[in-house]
Design an enzyme around this catalytic site. Structure first.
Site, PDB file in Angstrom:
ATOM      1  N   HIS A  56      11.822   5.777  30.208  1.00  8.08           N
ATOM      2  CA  HIS A  56      10.830   6.395  29.802  1.00  8.08           C
ATOM      3  C   HIS A  56       9.675   5.198  29.139  1.00  8.08           C
ATOM      4  O   HIS A  56      10.280   3.951  28.883  1.00  8.08           O
ATOM      5  CB  HIS A  56      10.988   7.541  28.773  1.00  8.08           C
ATOM      6  CG  HIS A  56      11.677   8.588  29.161  1.00  8.08           C
ATOM      7  ND1 HIS A  56      11.639   9.926  28.354  1.00  8.08           N
ATOM      8  CD2 HIS A  56      12.084   9.019  30.635  1.00  8.08           C
ATOM      9  CE1 HIS A  56      12.313  10.805  29.011  1.00  8.08           C
ATOM     10  NE2 HIS A  56      12.324  10.200  30.322  1.00  8.08           N
ATOM     11  N   GLU A  58       8.541   4.655  26.022  1.00  2.00           N
ATOM     12  CA  GLU A  58       8.938   3.924  24.969  1.00  2.00           C
ATOM     13  C   GLU A  58       9.854   2.802  25.045  1.00  2.00           C
ATOM     14  O   GLU A  58      10.041   1.704  24.582  1.00  2.00           O
ATOM     15  CB  GLU A  58       9.338   5.042  24.045  1.00  2.00           C
ATOM     16  CG  GLU A  58       8.401   5.987  23.728  1.00  2.00           C
ATOM     17  CD  GLU A  58       8.316   7.196  24.357  1.00  2.00           C
ATOM     18  OE1 GLU A  58       8.144   8.436  23.937  1.00  2.00           O
ATOM     19  OE2 GLU A  58       8.778   7.314  25.649  1.00  2.00           O
ATOM     20  N   THR A 184     -15.300  26.792  58.240  1.00  4.76           N
ATOM     21  CA  THR A 184     -14.155  25.656  58.516  1.00  4.76           C
ATOM     22  C   THR A 184     -13.841  25.515  59.593  1.00  4.76           C
ATOM     23  O   THR A 184     -13.135  24.596  59.963  1.00  4.76           O
ATOM     24  CB  THR A 184     -12.765  26.285  57.670  1.00  4.76           C
ATOM     25  OG1 THR A 184     -12.221  27.420  58.305  1.00  4.76           O
ATOM     26  CG2 THR A 184     -13.005  26.660  56.155  1.00  4.76           C
ATOM     27  N   SER A 191     -11.998  22.705  65.054  1.00  3.04           N
ATOM     28  CA  SER A 191     -12.292  22.168  63.584  1.00  3.04           C
ATOM     29  C   SER A 191     -12.190  20.575  63.310  1.00  3.04           C
ATOM     30  O   SER A 191     -12.222  20.139  62.316  1.00  3.04           O
ATOM     31  CB  SER A 191     -11.154  22.828  62.463  1.00  3.04           C
ATOM     32  OG  SER A 191      -9.996  22.508  62.655  1.00  3.04           O
ATOM     33  N   LEU A 227       1.969  17.492  57.399  1.00  2.44           N
ATOM     34  CA  LEU A 227       1.774  17.670  55.902  1.00  2.44           C
ATOM     35  C   LEU A 227       2.549  16.884  54.812  1.00  2.44           C
ATOM     36  O   LEU A 227       3.176  17.279  54.146  1.00  2.44           O
ATOM     37  CB  LEU A 227       2.634  19.186  55.487  1.00  2.44           C
ATOM     38  CG  LEU A 227       1.524  20.455  55.911  1.00  2.44           C
ATOM     39  CD1 LEU A 227       2.103  21.704  55.780  1.00  2.44           C
ATOM     40  CD2 LEU A 227      -0.017  20.330  55.696  1.00  2.44           C
ATOM     41  N   ARG A 230       0.063  10.093  54.380  1.00  5.84           N
ATOM     42  CA  ARG A 230       0.028   9.157  55.447  1.00  5.84           C
ATOM     43  C   ARG A 230      -0.375   7.849  54.457  1.00  5.84           C
ATOM     44  O   ARG A 230      -1.417   7.576  54.121  1.00  5.84           O
ATOM     45  CB  ARG A 230      -1.149   9.297  56.011  1.00  5.84           C
ATOM     46  CG  ARG A 230      -1.038  10.604  57.217  1.00  5.84           C
ATOM     47  CD  ARG A 230      -1.788  10.689  58.382  1.00  5.84           C
ATOM     48  NE  ARG A 230      -3.194  10.979  57.941  1.00  5.84           N
ATOM     49  CZ  ARG A 230      -3.880  12.142  57.900  1.00  5.84           C
ATOM     50  NH1 ARG A 230      -2.913  13.343  58.010  1.00  5.84           N
ATOM     51  NH2 ARG A 230      -4.882  12.423  57.543  1.00  5.84           N
ATOM     52  N   GLU A 331      -3.090  23.690  51.671  1.00  4.91           N
ATOM     53  CA  GLU A 331      -4.097  23.423  52.896  1.00  4.91           C
ATOM     54  C   GLU A 331      -3.637  24.476  53.647  1.00  4.91           C
ATOM     55  O   GLU A 331      -2.550  24.476  54.562  1.00  4.91           O
ATOM     56  CB  GLU A 331      -3.860  21.909  53.471  1.00  4.91           C
ATOM     57  CG  GLU A 331      -4.070  20.852  52.676  1.00  4.91           C
ATOM     58  CD  GLU A 331      -4.050  19.454  53.457  1.00  4.91           C
ATOM     59  OE1 GLU A 331      -4.187  19.302  54.540  1.00  4.91           O
ATOM     60  OE2 GLU A 331      -3.942  18.520  52.568  1.00  4.91           O
ATOM     61  N   GLY A 333      -5.164  28.450  55.798  1.00  5.10           N
ATOM     62  CA  GLY A 333      -6.199  29.031  56.443  1.00  5.10           C
ATOM     63  C   GLY A 333      -6.885  30.300  55.398  1.00  5.10           C
ATOM     64  O   GLY A 333      -6.476  30.444  54.274  1.00  5.10           O
TER      65      GLY A 333
END
Length: 400
Positions: A56, A58, A184, A191, A227, A230, A331, A333
């Site tokens: 952590h 600290e 969209t 799209s 998904l 990248r 992400e 519809g």
């Protein structure tokens, strides 16, 4: 009332800046930074939490200062223990030090071992296992503890973590890429690409900041996406920070009708995917997939419409919270985006808006049903408006 000095603010600002370095890699833990100042006011140690299971903030700062916590201090030849280099020091930490043993030993104990004289804490930990207990542990050891310096800034660093601790739900962000007229895709579904390359690269940063990326079966079938982050599209500094995580965000797919199968890209490779469905899908046998069944629930798009059955989105979010998912980047519809909004499960919208018009026949961004009164409108507040390449990026919080 505690009076903090200009020097206190300077050191806490440094700790907050350090904490931000962990924003891509600490999941499911919060982002924390720490600096150690000796009794003469000199910086002797600094650190931040980089990854769950590792030191952590600290502990990293104490080690940087030359003190190794959780080890016996070697005695002098005369039999007396050597004084640690951190004796009488002040520790500035952005979040209350933990006092329980989890994957690592407690940080509050490390600060006591280091014999610091004072600990300045920006924000109290919202985790019920920690809340106020770390402060009490330090105070019981005779350490002066001052709390609240730059509290708002520290809490903003951990918005999603704090929300999960308070509500047992993840912080949900719905991403939309739209035209100026809120569309969209064209009527035929085309799209690619409404927004420009810089906006799409910016999406990679948002994905990298997230614990999970959520989508629906419609999107998987239509676009066959991976998904994932990248990594090559991340700016160099963000790429280095994200690589400390050594894993991709969890992918989460909602497939109420069991329409998916192993041949989609998202099910290739080793990065894990959770698929929520009503019944187990025997055609989905990829090794990286976990299937979780949830019940169906009626969802009204508006007061006058007929109910439609969706998977219980509240149950899905509760299940993800139990898996310690803090921040979900969505992400998907118009149907699932609208269902999430109607279920009051969305905390933010992030809209990448391109300077084009697609016309009245183009596909809309969200389907929340037909509204008959402005009182039923989803109300938002602008949190961020920036230009990304030729597009605008709008970040909006959902008003409760």
């Amino acid at each position: 009332m505690i009076t903090f000095t200009k020097a206190d603010a300077q050191w806490m600002s440094m700790a907050l800046k350090l904490a931000r370095n962990g924003r891509f890699s600490t999941t499911p833990n919060p982002n924390v930074g720490c600096v150690i100042i000796d009794a003469s006011g000199n910086l002797i140690g600094q650190g931040y939490h980089q990854k769950t299971g590792q030191g952590h903030a600290e502990v990293n700062a104490l080690i940087d200062a030359g003190f190794t916590p959780h080890q016996n201090v070697a005695p002098h030849r005369g039999g007396h223990h050597a004084e640690p280099v951190t004796l009488g020091a002040t520790a500035y930490v952005t979040l209350e030090p933990c006092s329980h043993t989890g994957k690592t030993p407690p940080c509050a104990k490390a600060l006591v071992e280091a014999q610091v004289a004072r600990v300045v804490i920006a924000s109290i930990d919202k985790n019920p296992e920690v809340r106020n207990k770390g402060i009490a542990f330090l105070q019981d050891a005779g350490i002066k503890v001052d709390v609240g310096l730059m509290d708002a800034e520290a809490q903003k660093l951990n918005t999603a973590f704090n929300f999960r601790m308070a509500h047992n739900l993840p912080w949900v962000i719905v991403k939309l890429a739209t035209s100026l007229d809120g569309k969209t895709a064209l009527h035929n579904g085309e799209s690619k690409w409404i927004t420009g390359p810089k906006a799409r690269a910016n999406v990679q940063i948002e994905r990298a900041l997230s614990c999970a990326i959520l989508s629906g079966a419609d999107t998987v079938i239509a676009d066959n996406p991976k998904l994932n982050v990248r990594v090559e599209e991340l700016p160099e500094f963000e790429r280095l920070l994200f690589q400390k995580r050594a894993s991709q965000p969890l992918r989460v797919i909602i497939d109420g009708q069991n329409r998916l199968h192993n041949n989609y890209q998202i099910f290739k490779g080793e990065h894990p995917v959770i698929v929520f469905n009503a019944q187990h899908n025997p055609h989905l046998t990829a090794k990286n997939v976990e299937q979780i069944q949830v019940s169906l629930a009626d969802s009204l798009l508006n007061e006058s419409s007929q109910p439609r059955q969706y998977l219980d989105l509240q149950a899905i979010m509760c299940a993800l919270a139990k898996k310690q998912i803090n921040r979900i980047w969505t992400e998907t519809g118009a149907a699932l985006a609208g269902a999430l909004l109607n279920a009051n499960l969305v905390n933010e919208l992030v809209i990448y808006q391109a300077p084009i018009l697609l016309g009245s026949d183009a596909r809309g961004a969200v389907n929340i049903g037909q509204l008959t009164s402005l009182q039923h409108a989803v109300k938002t507040e602008f949190e961020e408006v920036t230009q990304v390449g030729s597009d605008l990026k709008l970040r909006l919080s959902i008003k409760s």
